[in-house]
Design an enzyme around this catalytic site. Structure first.
Site, PDB file in Angstrom:
ATOM      1  N   LYS A 357       0.918  -0.949  -0.095  1.00 50.61           N
ATOM      2  CA  LYS A 357      -0.040   0.042   0.063  1.00 50.61           C
ATOM      3  C   LYS A 357       0.849   1.378   0.002  1.00 50.61           C
ATOM      4  CE  LYS A 357      -0.369  -0.309   4.959  1.00 50.61           C
ATOM      5  NZ  LYS A 357      -1.368  -0.796   6.338  1.00 50.61           N
ATOM      6  N   ARG A 451     -10.603  -0.967  15.063  1.00 53.50           N
ATOM      7  CA  ARG A 451     -10.510  -0.133  13.762  1.00 53.50           C
ATOM      8  C   ARG A 451     -11.476  -0.897  12.766  1.00 53.50           C
ATOM      9  NH1 ARG A 451      -4.820   0.484  10.304  1.00 53.50           N
ATOM     10  NH2 ARG A 451      -5.146  -1.731  10.022  1.00 53.50           N
ATOM     11  N   TYR A 583      15.203  31.161   4.810  1.00 49.82           N
ATOM     12  CA  TYR A 583      14.090  32.070   5.565  1.00 49.82           C
ATOM     13  C   TYR A 583      14.171  32.457   6.831  1.00 49.82           C
ATOM     14  CZ  TYR A 583      11.574  30.887   1.247  1.00 49.82           C
ATOM     15  OH  TYR A 583      11.148  30.763  -0.069  1.00 49.82           O
ATOM     16  N   MET A 632      11.028  24.396   0.447  1.00 57.53           N
ATOM     17  CA  MET A 632       9.985  23.672   0.030  1.00 57.53           C
ATOM     18  C   MET A 632      10.808  22.607  -0.938  1.00 57.53           C
ATOM     19  SD  MET A 632       6.777  24.870  -2.316  1.00 57.53           S
ATOM     20  CE  MET A 632       5.297  23.866  -2.019  1.00 57.53           C
TER      21      MET A 632
HETATM   22  C1  LIG Z   1      -0.577  -1.768   6.974  1.00 59.71           C
HETATM   23  C2  LIG Z   1      -1.290  -3.073   7.331  1.00 59.71           C
HETATM   24  C3  LIG Z   1      -0.328  -4.147   7.096  1.00 59.71           C
HETATM   25  C4  LIG Z   1       1.185  -3.877   7.182  1.00 59.71           C
HETATM   26  O1  LIG Z   1       1.685  -3.379   8.603  1.00 59.71           O
HETATM   27  P1  LIG Z   1       3.468  -3.374   8.832  1.00 59.71           P
HETATM   28  O2  LIG Z   1       3.412  -3.291  10.385  1.00 59.71           O
HETATM   29  O3  LIG Z   1       3.959  -2.377   7.837  1.00 59.71           O
HETATM   30  O4  LIG Z   1       3.940  -4.549   8.351  1.00 59.71           O
HETATM   31  C5  LIG Z   1      -0.984  -5.483   7.650  1.00 59.71           C
HETATM   32  N1  LIG Z   1      -2.282  -5.413   7.748  1.00 59.71           N
HETATM   33  C6  LIG Z   1      -2.895  -4.303   7.743  1.00 59.71           C
HETATM   34  C7  LIG Z   1      -4.580  -4.565   7.989  1.00 59.71           C
HETATM   35  C8  LIG Z   1      -2.458  -3.220   7.481  1.00 59.71           C
HETATM   36  O5  LIG Z   1      -3.218  -2.149   7.358  1.00 59.71           O
END
Ligand SMILES: *Cc1c(COP(=O)(O)O)cnc(C)c1O
Length: 691
Positions: A357, A451, A583, A632
């Protein structure tokens, strides 16, 4: 490195080699002296193609054959473009039948000079395959192939009177036309180039002089004996090439990409020039000068070719180099190493699911997933549907699980791209089911993080999901929220989460409901827990070889950081004591100070507070502090103590430089965050280079 210290001898010699190929096809001295023309075109110029093969072998072997796929793809595309370029000439000459086209394309090239492309492609396959046998076996085999090739080339007259060999060579000629091809000629020179051997300049020069004299004698002898069917291969040629290549390699420093491009264009275009010069000469009635005088003809062809090559090179589309400003460098070897290390900690039957991701935590999701796929990873997780679609478009196969919430409108796309969707809770499940289309899903179960997930203890609610007709439930998972801690309280919580998860799975099974593939560990779950009875483990941050300084890890895992972050020095300026910079003029020089301005800033994803919080970079293998406020697009570094720093030098913000390393963990700590946040925020403006 300054421009003056660069002497890209190998690349520059490509130009000479390309001109020699033009010689072969124009015979510059043919109207002057048959003997000299024979020497130039049939002896000396025979070094050109072996040189191109050797330089190819040299670079492929130096990359440990890792760039072979890229090389073959590029070469095949260039070849196809060249075939198209000469299609008009082929058709004018009457064209070929379908089978003949196939044979020409695969074996012989479709115009006289194009034989090189199928030869180098086939040769690379053979040399690469043979190279697994190790030396000296591979060289002996390649040399034997070359000897067989000689028998069908310069030494044909010696062999052709014997019936057995004659039949063999007739069979070869039916396919290739000549023995100077990908089987008999290319492997030896590719492998000799791969040796990368060089001797002193004087030894190389002497060796080359002696061996070219030998080859001259050989050539004229064979010519007088009338043995030559063709004259591409001599016994002395490999020796000649070893010395020539040694001479160039010993002088070589740096690269000249323009020379590479122009030499390729000369090679590709010169047959068209020959046609144009001949045609043009006819039109303006200057054939006696432009065609019959071989010297003028050669120079006319060369000038036209060079002109076309330079124009084409000047108008070529130019893409900005990824390393011209600030860039990420991705070490795919380290990535594969980490994947193997993590996989080895899982129970048999449990597969690594690579979490890619947020553009692979800033590493480039497509490149990461494709590389992992090649080393056997078959399951990937993303946060959003769009990320999943991008992976599919990049050619990623296997399972792709969307970990986040997707509304029911997404179902057509989820199905179209064969993505597996997470069911966030009962209401989400019902909404997805109501769309009326079968959807592959994993059920998220909340075991304590609160969550996403249906509550683990509400078995009835969970069971109702299994009753929904349009959900094809392939798995069930949960997420641990304190597995990065090893204190008693956290361990108890993690074990309670695990118990709840497996308890829920058992209860469902007892009710006759199959939970499918189970998974609960993320990176810290893999590093801190014993192997779990699951089908997957979802690794994100650990895959990228980083952790966080605050997280506890039970065992040193030997993971390697995958990403380095680098930026170029834009300029270096001198400040007198008391002068300020940046700056707010928050930096004040308290001594005579040299400041380097780096081409990277907070818009590239670096936390702005890093500069004030002790941030540093590595330059020339030394640590230099960031000073002033980060801008920036730029930041300031004090390089007073590293006098050698110059504009266009490369600074390392994360990664290794010489003996020193800056870890992503350090940068994150200085900014009060974790590596996940730091890396996933590295911006799209950064270039990306593979290591
Ligand atoms: C992001 C995520 C992971 C990976 O987590 P890491 O700690 O980076 O290995 C695994 N499961 C879920 C549901 C996540 O959101």
């Amino acid at each position: 490195m300054s421009a003056r210290s660069q002497r890209p001898a190998l690349d520059r010699f490509r130009l000479a080699a390309a001109v020699l190929v033009v010689c072969i096809h124009t015979g510059p001295l043919s109207s002057v002296s048959g003997v000299w023309d024979f020497w130039l075109c049939r002896v000396l110029a025979r070094t050109a193609v072996p040189f191109f093969l050797m330089i190819t072998g040299y670079f492929l072997v130096r990359s440990e054959w890792k760039s072979t796929g890229r090389f073959l793809k590029k070469t095949a595309l260039t070849y196809l473009a060249a075939v198209a370029l000469y299609l008009p000439l082929n058709l004018y000459n009457g064209g070929y039948g379908l089978l003949e086209w196939i044979q020409k394309i695969l074996a012989e090239g479709t115009l006289y000079h194009l034989w090189y492309f199928p030869a180098v492609i086939l040769g690379v396959f053979i040399a690469w395959g043979l190279s697994k046998l190790g030396q000296p076996v591979v060289l002996i085999i390649a040399a034997l192939l070359y000897l067989i090739g000689l028998g069908g080339d310069s030494y044909y007259g010696l062999i052709s009177s014997l019936p057995g060999p004659a039949a063999f060579y007739q069979a070869v000629f039916a396919v290739f036309g000549y023995t100077r091809n990908g089987v008999f000629l290319a492997p030896l020179f590719l492998l000799l180039g791969g040796l990368g051997r060089w001797w002193s300049k004087s030894a190389s020069l002497a060796g080359f002089g002696a061996s070219i004299a030998l080859m001259t004698a050989e050539g004229f002898l064979l010519r007088s004996l009338g043995w030559q069917r063709h004259d591409s291969m001599y016994l002395a040629l490999p020796l000649c090439m070893l010395f020539l290549f040694s001479l160039l390699l010993g002088q070589n420093a740096g690269e000249d990409k323009r020379a590479r491009r122009v030499s390729l264009l000369i090679y590709l275009l010169h047959p068209w020039s020959i046609v144009l010069v001949r045609g043009g000469a006819k039109v303006v009635r200057l054939e006696a000068l432009l065609v019959e005088n071989s010297v003028v003809h050669f120079f006319a062809v060369l000038a036209l070719t060079l002109g076309m090559a330079l124009v084409l090179d000047a108008v070529r589309p130019i893409r900005p180099s990824p390393t011209s400003r600030a860039w990420k460098e991705i070490d795919l070897d380290a990535l594969r190493h980490n994947a193997e290390t993590l996989q080895s900690r899982l129970s048999p039957g449990c597969e690594l699911m690579a979490v890619v991701k947020a553009d692979g935590y800033g590493h480039g999701a497509a490149a990461v997933a494709r590389s992992l796929q090649k080393s056997g990873v078959n399951a990937f997780a993303v946060a959003t549907m769009s990320e999943g679609i991008s992976l599919r478009k990049a050619g990623v196969r296997g399972t792709i699980l969307v970990l986040g919430y997707t509304p029911a409108e997404g179902i057509p796309l989820l199905r179209r791209w064969r993505l597996v969707q997470t069911v966030a809770d009962e209401a989400h499940g019902r909404a997805l089911d109501a769309a009326g289309r079968l959807l592959r899903v994993h059920i998220a179960v909340d075991t304590g993080m609160h969550r996403l997930g249906a509550p683990a203890e509400d078995i009835d609610a969970l069971s109702r999901l299994w009753a929904l007709k349009n959900l094809k439930i392939e798995g069930m998972f949960s997420h641990l929220c304190v597995s990065d801690r090893l204190d008693r309280e956290a361990l108890d919580y993690t074990h309670a989460q695990l118990d709840r998860f497996y308890g829920t799975a058992d209860t469902l099974r007892k009710r006759g409901l199959a939970p499918g593939k189970l998974h609960i560990q993320a990176s810290y779950g893999i590093l801190n827990l014993p192997a779990q009875p699951c089908a997957y483990a979802r690794a994100g941050i650990a895959l990228y070889g980083v952790g966080s300084e605050s997280a506890a890890v039970a065992l040193e895992a030997g993971l390697r950081p995958v990403l380095s972050l680098r930026a170029n020095v834009a300029c270096v300026r001198e400040l007198s004591p008391g002068e300020g910079a940046g700056y707010g003029l928050t930096f004040r020089a308290n001594r005579h100070t040299r400041l380097a301005v780096l081409s990277i800033g907070y818009a590239d994803g670096l936390p702005r507070e890093l500069a004030q919080n002790g941030g540093r970079v590595l330059l020339h293998g030394q640590s230099c502090p960031m000073v002033g406020r980060m801008c920036m697009d730029q930041l300031f570094v004090d390089v007073t103590d590293v006098s050698s720093v110059r504009p266009s030098d490369t600074a390392t913000l994360i990664g290794r430089n010489g003996e020193l390393t800056i870890r992503a963990e350090e940068v994150s700590r200085r900014c009060g965050t974790i590596t996940n946040e730091l890396l996933s925020r590295l911006g799209p403006r950064l270039g990306q280079a593979a290591r």
